[in-house]
Write an enzyme that holds these catalytic residues in place. Structure first.
Site, PDB file in Angstrom:
ATOM      1  N   THR A 107       0.849  -1.195   0.000  1.00 52.59           N
ATOM      2  CA  THR A 107       0.000   0.000   0.000  1.00 52.59           C
ATOM      3  C   THR A 107       0.881   1.239   0.000  1.00 52.59           C
ATOM      4  OG1 THR A 107      -0.155   0.037   2.431  1.00 52.59           O
ATOM      5  CG2 THR A 107      -1.860  -1.175   1.241  1.00 52.59           C
ATOM      6  N   SER A 135       5.466  -1.349  -0.604  1.00 54.07           N
ATOM      7  CA  SER A 135       5.231  -0.726  -1.900  1.00 54.07           C
ATOM      8  C   SER A 135       6.381   0.181  -2.296  1.00 54.07           C
ATOM      9  CB  SER A 135       3.938   0.086  -1.840  1.00 54.07           C
ATOM     10  OG  SER A 135       3.791   0.904  -2.983  1.00 54.07           O
ATOM     11  N   TYR A 159       7.251  -0.814  -8.997  1.00 58.00           N
ATOM     12  CA  TYR A 159       6.845  -0.118 -10.208  1.00 58.00           C
ATOM     13  C   TYR A 159       8.110   0.153 -11.018  1.00 58.00           C
ATOM     14  CZ  TYR A 159       2.344   1.014  -7.987  1.00 58.00           C
ATOM     15  OH  TYR A 159       1.124   0.952  -7.377  1.00 58.00           O
ATOM     16  N   THR A 185       4.651  -5.108 -10.683  1.00 58.88           N
ATOM     17  CA  THR A 185       3.261  -4.700 -10.864  1.00 58.88           C
ATOM     18  C   THR A 185       3.031  -4.175 -12.274  1.00 58.88           C
ATOM     19  OG1 THR A 185       3.000  -4.226  -8.514  1.00 58.88           O
ATOM     20  CG2 THR A 185       1.448  -3.164 -10.006  1.00 58.88           C
ATOM     21  N   LYS A 275       2.194  -9.052 -10.532  1.00 55.55           N
ATOM     22  CA  LYS A 275       0.956  -8.629  -9.875  1.00 55.55           C
ATOM     23  C   LYS A 275       0.151  -7.724 -10.797  1.00 55.55           C
ATOM     24  CE  LYS A 275      -0.673  -6.309  -5.650  1.00 55.55           C
ATOM     25  NZ  LYS A 275      -1.470  -5.225  -6.265  1.00 55.55           N
ATOM     26  N   SER A 297      -5.368  -9.550  -9.827  1.00 59.42           N
ATOM     27  CA  SER A 297      -5.673  -8.318  -9.101  1.00 59.42           C
ATOM     28  C   SER A 297      -6.106  -7.236 -10.075  1.00 59.42           C
ATOM     29  CB  SER A 297      -4.426  -7.841  -8.342  1.00 59.42           C
ATOM     30  OG  SER A 297      -4.609  -6.538  -7.811  1.00 59.42           O
ATOM     31  N   HIS A 299      -5.977  -4.167  -8.771  1.00 61.91           N
ATOM     32  CA  HIS A 299      -5.387  -3.088  -7.980  1.00 61.91           C
ATOM     33  C   HIS A 299      -6.394  -2.523  -6.978  1.00 61.91           C
ATOM     34  CE1 HIS A 299      -1.483  -0.857  -8.176  1.00 61.91           C
ATOM     35  NE2 HIS A 299      -2.138  -0.022  -7.387  1.00 61.91           N
ATOM     36  N   ILE A 333     -11.168  -8.473  -0.360  1.00 65.05           N
ATOM     37  CA  ILE A 333     -11.171  -9.402   0.773  1.00 65.05           C
ATOM     38  C   ILE A 333     -11.368  -8.629   2.077  1.00 65.05           C
ATOM     39  CG2 ILE A 333      -9.781 -11.049   2.096  1.00 65.05           C
ATOM     40  CD1 ILE A 333      -8.447 -11.811  -0.587  1.00 65.05           C
TER      41      ILE A 333
END
Length: 411
Positions: A107, A135, A159, A185, A275, A297, A299, A333
């Site tokens: 996050t 992250s 990233y 990601t 991801k 995902s 995101h 979730i």
């Protein structure tokens, strides 16, 4: 019915007064029985802009609502007459152990939610025996996360930025710090349109405007913590000012491709996981390239609104590549039952983001501990009621995905 005068002794036996809890934080957290309860506490205690950054998603927030609805539409099918006096929630994922089938998702800007930030998340994850993911846009350095979770499993989410050398340097730092898994990601060529943030004028660092000053009056403790603790430190960015959208666009690069994946693979000595995968064809190509895992995902609904629902996509991807690579899932979730349903449908692991952040905002490190405990208790209870003693016993036969959204036939 014959009545009698109440017996004082019998009345006294019914009286049970609990000793009052004087610690306000502990009292708040003990009253939280669900992640939704933690969310309600977090909303009361956190400035609107910071809370909305966590709670919100892109545009009409349809993707997030659909993801949560998909889990609500699960029908479980329990077995009977099986010994579940003890259940084993442990698993292995990406080459290492986890005591529970979920870990903490990456996050961004986490110390803005509550000043303990990633330190609280990493410490709580280590104590619970589950992985923590930092992250690229985290507000605690790679090295400080390692110090907060020195013996647990730390993962790094990457990233690939316009300035490739920055990304390559982060990969080297994460490897040097002993992080064992890298999450590349791929669903963020640009920042999604997060309208709550735009309406709130949310920026990094937060600006003292008329609206934020008014918000301060109701939540002075948050501002006291923010103004009296260490200045925000990003895991990567040297530029830290501007709106969230500007910062994200600075960090992300719409030109990344499979060559970048190969470059990162050559640099990284640990497990490489991709991801943000959102279809079967990409899952197949990644498995053929030999990645160690994929995370289905969208995101958290924060990029493309109306994106595929990861939980609905899961069975098809498992059928296609489940024997070739490990599959994890996130988005939506909010309950341990969601975790159990995901494992039953073939996921090897799950990641929770907002659920952890609600705990963080509700009570710092203790709040994260409480969030993990709530989810763990729900996992155990759901497994016992399904009458399965281990995660390996969960199968698709335990779950029906009830469908509200059925595609129209193409004619």
């Amino acid at each position: 019915m014959k009545r009698q005068v109440p017996n004082v002794r019998e009345i006294l036996e019914l009286v049970s007064f609990k000793k009052p809890e004087l610690n306000g934080r502990k009292r708040r957290l003990e009253s939280a029985l669900t992640i939704e309860d933690l969310r309600a506490i977090a909303k009361r205690r956190t400035p609107k802009a910071a809370f909305d950054y966590t709670d919100g998603s892109a545009e009409g927030e349809i993707s997030l609502a659909r993801a949560r609805q998909a889990f609500a539409d699960v029908e479980f099918h329990p077995s009977i007459l099986r010994d579940v006096s003890k259940v084993d929630t442990s698993t292995t994922i990406f080459g290492g152990p986890s005591s529970l089938p979920f870990g903490i998702a990456p996050t961004g800007f986490t110390r803005l939610m509550q000043t303990e930030g990633e330190t609280a998340g990493a410490g709580a994850a280590g104590a619970a025996g589950i992985p923590f993911t930092l992250s690229t846009l985290g507000t605690t350095s790679i090295e400080h996360v390692k110090a907060a979770n020195p013996t647990g499993r730390n993962w790094f989410q990457l990233y690939v930025m316009r300035q490739r050398d920055i990304s390559y340097g982060l990969v080297e730092r994460a490897a040097a710090a002993g992080f064992d898994t890298l999450m590349f990601t791929v669903d963020t060529p640009i920042a999604g349109a997060r309208l709550r943030d735009k309406r709130n004028g949310f920026s990094i660092p937060p600006q003292l405007t008329a609206s934020t000053v008014l918000d301060t009056l109701a939540r002075p403790w948050w501002w006291f913590d923010f103004l009296t603790t260490t200045k925000l430190e990003f895991a990567s960015l040297t530029e830290t000012g501007g709106t969230v959208g500007e910062l994200l666009d600075y960090a992300m690069d719409p030109s990344i491709d499979y060559d970048d994946l190969a470059e990162i693979r050559a640099l990284w000595p640990g497990k490489l996981v991709v991801k943000g995968v959102q279809n079967v064809a990409d899952s197949r190509r990644l498995a053929d390239l030999g990645v160690d895992g994929i995370v289905l995902s969208n995101h958290g609904g924060r990029q493309l609104d109306r994106a595929p629902i990861p939980f609905h996509l899961l069975p098809e991807v498992v059928r296609e590549v489940g024997r070739d690579t490990e599959i994890a899932i996130d988005t939506g979730i909010m309950n341990g039952a969601d975790v159990v349903a995901s494992i039953a449908m073939g996921a090897r692991f799950t990641l929770v983001g907002r659920a952890y952040l609600y705990g963080l905002m509700a009570g710092g490190r203790q709040g994260v501990d409480r969030a993990i405990a709530i989810l763990a208790d729900q996992v155990v209870r759901t497994m016992k009621l399904l009458e399965v003693a281990s995660l390996e016993e969960l199968t698709p036969a335990h779950v029906t995905q009830l469908e509200r959204l059925v595609p129209r036939a193409r004619g």
